[in-house]
Enzyme design. Structure first.
Site, mmCIF file in Angstrom:
data_model
loop_
_atom_site.group_PDB
_atom_site.id
_atom_site.type_symbol
_atom_site.label_atom_id
_atom_site.label_comp_id
_atom_site.label_asym_id
_atom_site.label_seq_id
_atom_site.Cartn_x
_atom_site.Cartn_y
_atom_site.Cartn_z
ATOM 1 N N LEU A 33 0.814 -1.223 0.000
ATOM 2 C CA LEU A 33 0.000 0.000 0.000
ATOM 3 C C LEU A 33 0.848 1.273 0.000
ATOM 4 C CD1 LEU A 33 -2.940 -1.080 2.386
ATOM 5 C CD2 LEU A 33 -2.764 -1.313 -0.098
ATOM 6 N N SER A 124 8.162 -2.073 -19.457
ATOM 7 C CA SER A 124 7.698 -0.774 -19.940
ATOM 8 C C SER A 124 8.353 -0.442 -21.273
ATOM 9 C CB SER A 124 8.095 0.280 -18.910
ATOM 10 O OG SER A 124 7.933 1.569 -19.432
ATOM 11 N N THR A 126 9.589 2.150 -21.793
ATOM 12 C CA THR A 126 10.749 2.976 -21.448
ATOM 13 C C THR A 126 12.060 2.243 -21.766
ATOM 14 O OG1 THR A 126 11.598 4.463 -19.741
ATOM 15 C CG2 THR A 126 10.971 2.278 -19.005
ATOM 16 N N TYR A 148 14.628 4.498 -13.014
ATOM 17 C CA TYR A 148 13.400 3.700 -13.092
ATOM 18 C C TYR A 148 13.490 2.740 -14.284
ATOM 19 C CZ TYR A 148 8.692 2.453 -14.596
ATOM 20 O OH TYR A 148 7.600 1.756 -15.054
ATOM 21 N N LYS A 152 13.708 -1.659 -14.787
ATOM 22 C CA LYS A 152 12.925 -2.533 -15.679
ATOM 23 C C LYS A 152 13.850 -3.404 -16.526
ATOM 24 C CE LYS A 152 8.872 -1.319 -14.383
ATOM 25 N NZ LYS A 152 8.136 -2.251 -13.528
ATOM 26 N N PHE A 177 2.884 0.330 -23.145
ATOM 27 C CA PHE A 177 3.035 1.691 -23.650
ATOM 28 C C PHE A 177 2.335 2.621 -22.641
ATOM 29 C CE2 PHE A 177 5.731 1.433 -27.352
ATOM 30 C CZ PHE A 177 5.994 0.074 -27.277
ATOM 31 N N LEU A 199 0.429 12.690 -18.171
ATOM 32 C CA LEU A 199 -0.474 13.603 -18.865
ATOM 33 C C LEU A 199 -1.952 13.406 -18.512
ATOM 34 C CD1 LEU A 199 -0.758 15.847 -20.969
ATOM 35 C CD2 LEU A 199 -0.927 14.074 -22.726
HETATM 36 P P1 NAD Z 1 0.874 1.646 -9.044
HETATM 37 O O1 NAD Z 1 1.828 2.446 -8.225
HETATM 38 O O2 NAD Z 1 -0.550 2.068 -9.048
HETATM 39 O O3 NAD Z 1 0.959 0.104 -8.627
HETATM 40 C C1 NAD Z 1 2.099 -0.480 -8.072
HETATM 41 C C2 NAD Z 1 1.673 -1.147 -6.777
HETATM 42 O O4 NAD Z 1 2.792 -1.803 -6.178
HETATM 43 C C3 NAD Z 1 1.130 -0.156 -5.738
HETATM 44 O O5 NAD Z 1 -0.121 -0.616 -5.299
HETATM 45 C C4 NAD Z 1 2.167 -0.186 -4.614
HETATM 46 O O6 NAD Z 1 1.582 0.050 -3.349
HETATM 47 C C5 NAD Z 1 2.759 -1.572 -4.776
HETATM 48 N N1 NAD Z 1 4.138 -1.739 -4.299
HETATM 49 C C6 NAD Z 1 5.221 -0.974 -4.611
HETATM 50 N N2 NAD Z 1 6.315 -1.461 -4.009
HETATM 51 C C7 NAD Z 1 5.923 -2.570 -3.313
HETATM 52 C C8 NAD Z 1 6.603 -3.503 -2.479
HETATM 53 N N3 NAD Z 1 7.904 -3.387 -2.220
HETATM 54 N N4 NAD Z 1 5.889 -4.510 -1.944
HETATM 55 C C9 NAD Z 1 4.562 -4.636 -2.182
HETATM 56 N N5 NAD Z 1 3.865 -3.772 -2.940
HETATM 57 C C10 NAD Z 1 4.549 -2.755 -3.506
HETATM 58 O O7 NAD Z 1 1.443 1.610 -10.536
HETATM 59 P P2 NAD Z 1 0.806 1.022 -11.873
HETATM 60 O O8 NAD Z 1 0.657 2.155 -12.814
HETATM 61 O O9 NAD Z 1 -0.351 0.173 -11.563
HETATM 62 O O10 NAD Z 1 2.023 0.151 -12.388
HETATM 63 C C11 NAD Z 1 2.120 -1.244 -12.152
HETATM 64 C C12 NAD Z 1 3.420 -1.752 -12.744
HETATM 65 O O11 NAD Z 1 3.438 -1.450 -14.139
HETATM 66 C C13 NAD Z 1 4.663 -1.109 -12.153
HETATM 67 O O12 NAD Z 1 5.667 -2.094 -12.060
HETATM 68 C C14 NAD Z 1 5.043 -0.070 -13.192
HETATM 69 O O13 NAD Z 1 6.420 0.205 -13.177
HETATM 70 C C15 NAD Z 1 4.630 -0.765 -14.474
HETATM 71 N N6 NAD Z 1 4.371 0.176 -15.577
HETATM 72 C C16 NAD Z 1 3.482 1.200 -15.392
HETATM 73 C C17 NAD Z 1 3.266 2.107 -16.431
HETATM 74 C C18 NAD Z 1 2.322 3.269 -16.240
HETATM 75 O O14 NAD Z 1 2.423 4.238 -17.013
HETATM 76 N N7 NAD Z 1 1.390 3.243 -15.290
HETATM 77 C C19 NAD Z 1 3.938 1.961 -17.648
HETATM 78 C C20 NAD Z 1 4.806 0.881 -17.806
HETATM 79 C C21 NAD Z 1 5.014 -0.005 -16.748
HETATM 80 N N1 UFG Z 2 3.171 15.780 -20.993
HETATM 81 C C1 UFG Z 2 2.838 17.125 -21.016
HETATM 82 N N2 UFG Z 2 2.418 17.701 -19.853
HETATM 83 C C2 UFG Z 2 2.297 17.014 -18.685
HETATM 84 C C3 UFG Z 2 2.641 15.630 -18.670
HETATM 85 C C4 UFG Z 2 3.082 15.057 -19.841
HETATM 86 O O1 UFG Z 2 2.923 17.774 -22.048
HETATM 87 O O2 UFG Z 2 1.913 17.598 -17.647
HETATM 88 C C5 UFG Z 2 3.584 15.125 -22.256
HETATM 89 C C6 UFG Z 2 4.951 14.494 -22.219
HETATM 90 O O3 UFG Z 2 5.935 15.443 -22.558
HETATM 91 C C7 UFG Z 2 4.800 13.361 -23.237
HETATM 92 C C8 UFG Z 2 3.335 12.949 -23.086
HETATM 93 O O4 UFG Z 2 2.681 14.063 -22.490
HETATM 94 O O5 UFG Z 2 4.990 13.849 -24.534
HETATM 95 C C9 UFG Z 2 3.121 11.725 -22.206
HETATM 96 O O6 UFG Z 2 3.769 11.920 -20.952
HETATM 97 P P1 UFG Z 2 3.511 10.962 -19.706
HETATM 98 O O7 UFG Z 2 4.301 11.499 -18.565
HETATM 99 O O8 UFG Z 2 2.067 10.766 -19.502
HETATM 100 O O9 UFG Z 2 4.086 9.568 -20.209
HETATM 101 P P2 UFG Z 2 5.546 9.177 -20.729
HETATM 102 O O10 UFG Z 2 5.398 8.713 -22.129
HETATM 103 O O11 UFG Z 2 6.526 10.221 -20.462
HETATM 104 O O12 UFG Z 2 5.942 7.969 -19.761
HETATM 105 C C10 UFG Z 2 5.015 6.961 -19.357
HETATM 106 C C11 UFG Z 2 5.357 6.486 -17.955
HETATM 107 C C12 UFG Z 2 6.669 5.768 -17.930
HETATM 108 C C13 UFG Z 2 6.652 4.669 -18.920
HETATM 109 C C14 UFG Z 2 6.307 5.194 -20.285
HETATM 110 C C15 UFG Z 2 6.156 4.058 -21.241
HETATM 111 O O13 UFG Z 2 5.416 7.587 -17.067
HETATM 112 O O14 UFG Z 2 6.867 5.201 -16.672
HETATM 113 O O15 UFG Z 2 5.066 5.899 -20.242
HETATM 114 O O16 UFG Z 2 6.213 4.532 -22.543
HETATM 115 F F1 UFG Z 2 7.846 4.075 -18.951
#
Ligand code: NAD
Ligand code: UFG
Length: 339
Positions: A33, A124, A126, A148, A152, A177, A199
């Site tokens: 959490l 990701s 990324t 970060y 990954k 993505f 965003l």
């Molecule tokens: P999130 O933060 O909502 O979910 C991650 C969850 O992991 C949270 O509920 C947090 O409490 C829990 N957590 C973190 N560290 C922990 C630990 N040590 N032990 C137990 N629980 C732990 O994020 P999300 O957007 O749901 O992302 C889920 C996964 O997908 C992450 O690994 C994230 O890196 C990956 N991911 C997310 C995105 C994105 O844009 N949301 C993109 C690519 C990859």
């Molecule tokens: N952006 C803005 N204003 C904001 C936030 C974002 O203009 O306030 C733009 C960024 O410059 C980018 C686009 O919106 O062009 C998307 O940005 P996000 O921050 O929403 O997403 P990113 O693509 O930068 O990254 C996200 C996650 C990363 C993950 C990646 C995977 O944050 O963890 O997607 O492609 F790795």
């Protein structure tokens, strides 16, 4: 199957738990959490009418995690638990290495001890760094621009090496993505603490009146309107990709170590998104053009054809649904889960 979901109370995790339960799987969730509310799981139970076994446990706590595995005897793990704030990872890299990499290592030790060798991991886009061309295929070179992203890539490498050393493991690495949207019930969604970095949650908070205007990070990129282009994918589509990955393991028994992009294959600019969200919520979203954000790239979108061929998965929902569902969640829960 009996699935253990780490990070299952979080944004993508909670949506995946809904789809797992709807598909008839049994689910146990482990989450510390640190970035979630347990209320998300109450709402998952409300949506599905099914029970989730929840353990408030840190995946770095091997002793307690061991007990969870003994209790639940999961056949597979979907591993979402991790920290994901890119900016924070630059400031406090050790926190990310410890939590994400350290946590995964502990999890793998416990899985091995329990004889559970089926793993679906949240990677990701990324890991593609600054791609030379788009759409991005899974065999493109990988690189990282922040700690970060490094976590990954390191975890992907650890899982590949583990599989090489013991091919009885099944490992599916899913490279997401840009997940956006929310469950269409409006009961679960993304609830970032503080000012959102991403965003969509930022736009949603502007629309609901909690923030004043969106800053568009750069309009001088090499894209049609000069703003960054990304592959936004509905979180429910993404969740369904995990069900397909689990089903592949269940059906084929030996899948090896596989990597799949989960994206739509379509790129939208920041201005496209602002416009689409404005239509969904019926208000104009105020924005200003600001400077570029460090580390951002011009254009990122997936070639999702491998997931279609090998998992039988492709995204179904379009941008208007992604925005409409985000807006329903945000407007019905202006304070998220309220904690
Ligand atoms: P999130 O933060 O909502 O979910 C991650 C969850 O992991 C949270 O509920 C947090 O409490 C829990 N957590 C973190 N560290 C922990 C630990 N040590 N032990 C137990 N629980 C732990 O994020 P999300 O957007 O749901 O992302 C889920 C996964 O997908 C992450 O690994 C994230 O890196 C990956 N991911 C997310 C995105 C994105 O844009 N949301 C993109 C690519 C990859
Ligand atoms: N952006 C803005 N204003 C904001 C936030 C974002 O203009 O306030 C733009 C960024 O410059 C980018 C686009 O919106 O062009 C998307 O940005 P996000 O921050 O929403 O997403 P990113 O693509 O930068 O990254 C996200 C996650 C990363 C993950 C990646 C995977 O944050 O963890 O997607 O492609 F790795």
């Amino acid at each position: 199957m009996k699935i253990l979901v780490t990070g299952g109370a979080g944004y993508i995790g909670s949506h995946t738990v809904v789809e797992l339960l709807n598909a008839g799987h049994e689910v146990a969730v482990v989450d510390n959490l640190s970035n979630a509310s347990v209320r998300s799981l109450d709402r998952v139970e409300e949506i599905t009418g099914k029970k989730v076994h929840f353990y408030e446990v840190d995946i770095r706590d091997d002793v307690t995690l061991d007990e969870v595995f003994k209790n639940e005897q999961p056949e597979a793990v979907i591993h979402f638990a991790g920290l994901k704030a890119v900016g924070e990872s630059v400031e406090i890299p050790m926190k990310y290495f410890d939590n994400n990499i350290g946590g995964t290592l502990t999890l793998l030790h416990v899985m091995k001890k329990a004889g559970c060798k089926n793993m679906v991991f949240s990677s990701s886009a990324t890991v593609y760094g600054k791609p030379e061309t788009v759409p991005i295929r899974e065999d493109f070179p990988t690189s990282v621009t922040n700690p970060y992203g490094r976590t990954k890539l390191v975890i992907e490498d650890i899982l590949k090496d583990l599989y090489k050393s013991d091919p009885s493991w099944n490992v599916i690495l899913l490279r997401y993505f840009n997940p956006i949207g929310a469950h269409e019930s409006g009961r679960i969604g993304e609830d970032p603490s503080g000012i959102p970095n991403n965003l969509l949650p930022y736009i949603a908070k502007v629309a609901v009146g909690k923030l004043e205007k969106v800053s568009v990070f750069g309009n001088d990129y090499d894209t049609p309107d000069g703003t960054g282009v990304r592959d936004y994918i509905h979180v429910v589509d993404l969740a369904k990709g995990h069900i397909k990955a689990i089903e592949k393991i269940e059906k084929e028994k030996h899948v090896g170590c596989k990597i799949y992009n989960l994206g739509t294959g379509t790129g939208y600019s920041v201005l496209d998104i602002i416009e689409a969200f404005g239509k969904a919520c019926g208000k104009e979203i105020p924005y200003v053009i600001a400077g570029r954000r460090e580390g951002d790239v011009d254009t990122v979108y997936a070639d999702p054809s491998l997931a279609k061929e090998e998992l039988g998965w492709s995204a179904e929902y379009d941008l208007s649904k992604m925005c409409a569902d985000t807006w329903r969640w945000q407007s019905q829960n202006p304070d998220g889960y309220g904690e």
